[in-house]
Design a protein around this motif. Sequence first.
Motif, mmCIF file in Angstrom:
data_model
loop_
_atom_site.group_PDB
_atom_site.id
_atom_site.type_symbol
_atom_site.label_atom_id
_atom_site.label_comp_id
_atom_site.label_asym_id
_atom_site.label_seq_id
_atom_site.Cartn_x
_atom_site.Cartn_y
_atom_site.Cartn_z
ATOM 1 N N THR A 62 -14.280 -26.449 -12.247
ATOM 2 C CA THR A 62 -13.675 -27.036 -11.047
ATOM 3 C C THR A 62 -13.549 -28.548 -11.181
ATOM 4 O O THR A 62 -12.857 -29.181 -10.381
ATOM 5 C CB THR A 62 -14.507 -26.718 -9.797
ATOM 6 N N PHE A 176 -9.845 -31.258 -7.726
ATOM 7 C CA PHE A 176 -8.425 -31.203 -7.400
ATOM 8 C C PHE A 176 -8.168 -31.433 -5.913
ATOM 9 O O PHE A 176 -7.199 -32.066 -5.511
ATOM 10 C CB PHE A 176 -7.831 -29.859 -7.816
ATOM 11 N N ASP A 177 -9.072 -30.894 -5.059
ATOM 12 C CA ASP A 177 -8.832 -30.987 -3.625
ATOM 13 C C ASP A 177 -9.023 -32.398 -3.079
ATOM 14 O O ASP A 177 -8.700 -32.664 -1.916
ATOM 15 C CB ASP A 177 -9.711 -30.001 -2.853
ATOM 16 N N LEU A 225 -5.212 -23.944 -12.808
ATOM 17 C CA LEU A 225 -6.298 -23.863 -11.842
ATOM 18 C C LEU A 225 -7.513 -23.174 -12.450
ATOM 19 O O LEU A 225 -7.374 -22.288 -13.296
ATOM 20 C CB LEU A 225 -5.847 -23.087 -10.591
ATOM 21 N N ALA A 229 -10.561 -20.757 -8.040
ATOM 22 C CA ALA A 229 -9.476 -20.839 -7.070
ATOM 23 C C ALA A 229 -8.963 -19.450 -6.711
ATOM 24 O O ALA A 229 -8.451 -19.236 -5.607
ATOM 25 C CB ALA A 229 -8.324 -21.684 -7.623
#
Length: 505
Positions: A62, A176-177, A225, A229
């Motif tokens: 992640t 990423f978020d 991803l 995810a």
Amino acid sequence: MGSDRMLCWGLGAVVLSAAGVMLAAFAAFVADDAFIVGRYARNAAEGLGLVYNEGERVSALTSPLHALFMTLLAHVSDDPVALYRSLAPAIAALGLGGALFIARVGLPASVFVLAFALGSPFTVLWSVGGLETPVLFALIALYAAILVRIWTEDAATDRQVFALAILCGLAFLTRFDSLLVTLPPMLALAAVSLRRPAVWLGAGLALGIAGAWLAFAWGYYGDILPTSAYVKLSSGSAPGIKSLFTALNFLLVTGLVLLWPLGKRRDASGGLGRALRVGVAISAILFFLYALQTSGKHMMFGYRAFVPYLPALGFILALRLEGRHLVAALLVLGINAAVAYSMTRTGMNVALLKSLPGIGTVTLEEATTTPTEYRTFIDITEARAGQVAAHWAATGQGGTPRIFLYTGGSGYWLRDFYVFETLISYRHRCADARRMVAASHYVQNIPSVPVNDAMQARIRDRADVGGAVTWVPGGDPVPRIRFAYGPSPQDIVFLPSKTRGSCRG
């Protein structure tokens, strides 16, 4: 005036001392997922590629930046997880220290931000947790500090624009978020500065940093991803309720519901500042909506989803408080002390709000497990991994043993084993846990983890390795960590080498 400065320095020393005490109290804690990243790093350092299982290009990462940093550490240490955990608190502290230097918000405001962000027991907990949280904490602190300078001066230099672009790109590689938080202010700046070459060069710089990893991930793993995810974010309705309660409790246990009314709106001095206000407001709305779906998901205990953004929240509150910074800092110190004590006594997920009418009680993940008790679980999994490795050596069988795990971190101590695990073995068109169990020499069995009847039958058919080990995090029911052994698993290799691909065999 001199007495105020002395008070500020005194409070700052108290905050740092309190953080040191909490660091000592939480030092044993380390998250299981940290050891997943650690195995990726070890393999990469040994020339096997950034993979969990040799020859299988599947990303459960992640945080690419965290994995790359861990790989560097794996070149100098056989235990990159331990080395990273020893460095991580300094990363968070230096990041916030640099941010306070950049923001120039004044000594009282700096003391408040220090108490709110670095003095938070949740920050301290995750600074030793082994995951990417302290890295993102530092990046967001620096990013927010530059925005504060731009907002207060109503001007942005080319150097500040480039710095924001680099920090935005690096934050994206860390999580990423984070783009939900960093992108709207960048777009707000661009909207009022479209004719500045620095804006376009900065955009290209940020896209280049992010795009370099995405291009690599697509070519190397077959997907941009991570597997989480698809596995974690798509799971059930209960986590959604947990996320709602996590978000609401975060507002309470950090004191935000008390601190916000203490301040007042502070208007920007010009167009650039007003644009930033809009961008930050959009970031807050987007992230809060996102948090309502994700903040209670797996490994989010101790409010991990929110911790990296505490510096940004601290700066926003500091700009609002005007003259009440030291009162607010004292309030935060009291709240943090109470929360830290509760974490060591009752569990890492301090939740003042237990239920809402019509919903009933929601049990948050690790609500009754303290940091030390969670470390007991990690120690047991490490010891059990050693027993499994010794058992395999005693069998005298050749080849590579295969094992099915529920705790992917256990593979960190089973370096010569091929591992089946939900995240590691996920494929878009091939994710059959029953076949994985049938193909394994060893199966990890944690009764608290639900498995279907066919899998339980396969486990019961196997001999237990070394007896059951008991871990009691919060009383009954008592989970017993077992490894069941079967000498003749089905000899099938059916998973494709990348995330995309159909089952074979």
